[in-house]
Design a protein around this motif. Sequence first.
Motif, PDB file in Angstrom:
ATOM      1  N   ARG A   1      -2.442  25.194  25.106  1.00 20.28           N
ATOM      2  CA  ARG A   1      -1.718  25.457  26.106  1.00 20.28           C
ATOM      3  C   ARG A   1      -1.939  25.008  27.430  1.00 20.28           C
ATOM      4  O   ARG A   1      -0.179  25.684  28.010  1.00 20.28           O
ATOM      5  N   LEU A   2      -2.662  25.116  27.577  1.00 18.01           N
ATOM      6  CA  LEU A   2      -3.314  25.017  29.107  1.00 18.01           C
ATOM      7  C   LEU A   2      -2.363  23.762  29.859  1.00 18.01           C
ATOM      8  O   LEU A   2      -2.240  23.407  31.655  1.00 18.01           O
TER       9      LEU A   2
ATOM     10  N   HIS B   1      -5.891  28.484  35.669  1.00 18.72           N
ATOM     11  CA  HIS B   1      -5.124  29.653  35.205  1.00 18.72           C
ATOM     12  C   HIS B   1      -5.421  31.155  35.262  1.00 18.72           C
ATOM     13  O   HIS B   1      -5.296  31.642  34.164  1.00 18.72           O
TER      14      HIS B   1
ATOM     15  N   GLU C   1      -3.228  34.058  34.477  1.00 17.06           N
ATOM     16  CA  GLU C   1      -2.268  33.998  33.066  1.00 17.06           C
ATOM     17  C   GLU C   1      -3.563  34.431  31.546  1.00 17.06           C
ATOM     18  O   GLU C   1      -3.158  34.715  31.206  1.00 17.06           O
ATOM     19  N   MET C   2      -4.905  33.598  31.844  1.00 11.74           N
ATOM     20  CA  MET C   2      -5.640  33.973  30.939  1.00 11.74           C
ATOM     21  C   MET C   2      -6.420  34.839  30.974  1.00 11.74           C
ATOM     22  O   MET C   2      -6.894  35.571  29.652  1.00 11.74           O
TER      23      MET C   2
ATOM     24  N   ASP D   1      -3.934  20.395  29.899  1.00 11.35           N
ATOM     25  CA  ASP D   1      -5.022  20.281  31.367  1.00 11.35           C
ATOM     26  C   ASP D   1      -5.742  19.699  29.744  1.00 11.35           C
ATOM     27  O   ASP D   1      -6.447  19.388  28.574  1.00 11.35           O
TER      28      ASP D   1
ATOM     29  N   PHE E   1     -10.958  25.919  34.231  1.00 11.11           N
ATOM     30  CA  PHE E   1      -9.404  26.078  34.379  1.00 11.11           C
ATOM     31  C   PHE E   1      -8.938  27.306  35.453  1.00 11.11           C
ATOM     32  O   PHE E   1      -8.575  28.108  35.556  1.00 11.11           O
TER      33      PHE E   1
ATOM     34  N   ALA F   1      -9.224  20.859  28.742  1.00  9.37           N
ATOM     35  CA  ALA F   1      -8.781  21.740  27.707  1.00  9.37           C
ATOM     36  C   ALA F   1      -8.405  21.386  26.459  1.00  9.37           C
ATOM     37  O   ALA F   1      -8.686  21.857  25.392  1.00  9.37           O
TER      38      ALA F   1
END
Length: 330
Positions: A214-215, A317, A320-321, A217, A314, A220
Amino acid sequence: MTIKIKEPKRIVIDTDPGVDDAVAILLALKHPNLQVEALTTVAGNVDVEHTTTNALGILKLAGRSDIPVYRGADKPLERKTAHASDAHGDTGLGGVALDTEGVDTATGEAAQFIVDYTREHPDEITLVPIGPLTNIAKAVTLDPSIVDRVPELVIMGGAEFTGNITPSAEFNFWYDPHAADIVMRAGFKKITMVGLDATSQAFMSPGTRDLLRRLQDPIAQFIYDITEEYADFYWERRRLVGAELCDALAVAAMVDEAVLEFVDANVEICVDGLCEGRSVVARTERYRDRTKNAAVGTRVDTKRFFELLLNTLFPEHEAEMAPIITHEYR
Ligand code: RIB
Ligand code: CA
């Protein structure tokens, strides 16, 4: 998580990529406290042609084709060859083919490079073998004095109480037990052994894999893609859901002491017979007549490991992670 910037540790990673090798290499490339100076490749998970191609592809994916790759041993010192393609796929990265257009290996063989480079940079280069120890053993045989100029060996391999390729042997040591024996007896100043007792706690959850997807990236997505078949292997063979990131834990242990606890031990290797490839770990606090030759990983702070891994790879992020990591590894 704040990352304390200090003089980066200069490392050469000896590797058999390999799904978890790929994650380990990407972590090492991104972490500010590590400076990857070369990769040396070895046969292990798959043949050395594929491990070498994969190493080149991982560096290109990360935009680091400036880092040289030296191809190494294509088979164990004495044992017949083997592979772990059931876990890593026939080409080593779970069926994922990386772009290696315009990149190639450096001239020279891995073991000789390790000897020469550590001679040029004495006491500067930490060796990080995360595959079978064939290249390291060859380097010791080429020049036994290497042990005096390598400050540390950080090994993913072995185990104190378990095995994965047999009930009592871990794959890297089992694949080339004679090499593991040579390395453990060579007299290196400092060996850090990150074995299965520790890496079994560095197990990526399905929720973490889904987060990767979902990132949006490319790195990822790459980790998500290469761990698909790897996760299938863990379900089919071990009835476990997720993916063990063995090699990445060895890299993480170098940059955050709080990720992994260690015990001092004397480690010996069984080179043949029923327990071929077993690392016999005698904790020196218990076996007081034994001489320490390694620090062996024990307890992992799994949440801290995944915070380190995901926030390093990442950072944009991180916010949010954070709640997801807390939930996944509470
Ligand atoms: O036993 C785990 C080790 O074997 C890891 O290094 C993995 O990549 C395989 O080589
Ligand atoms: Ca490996």
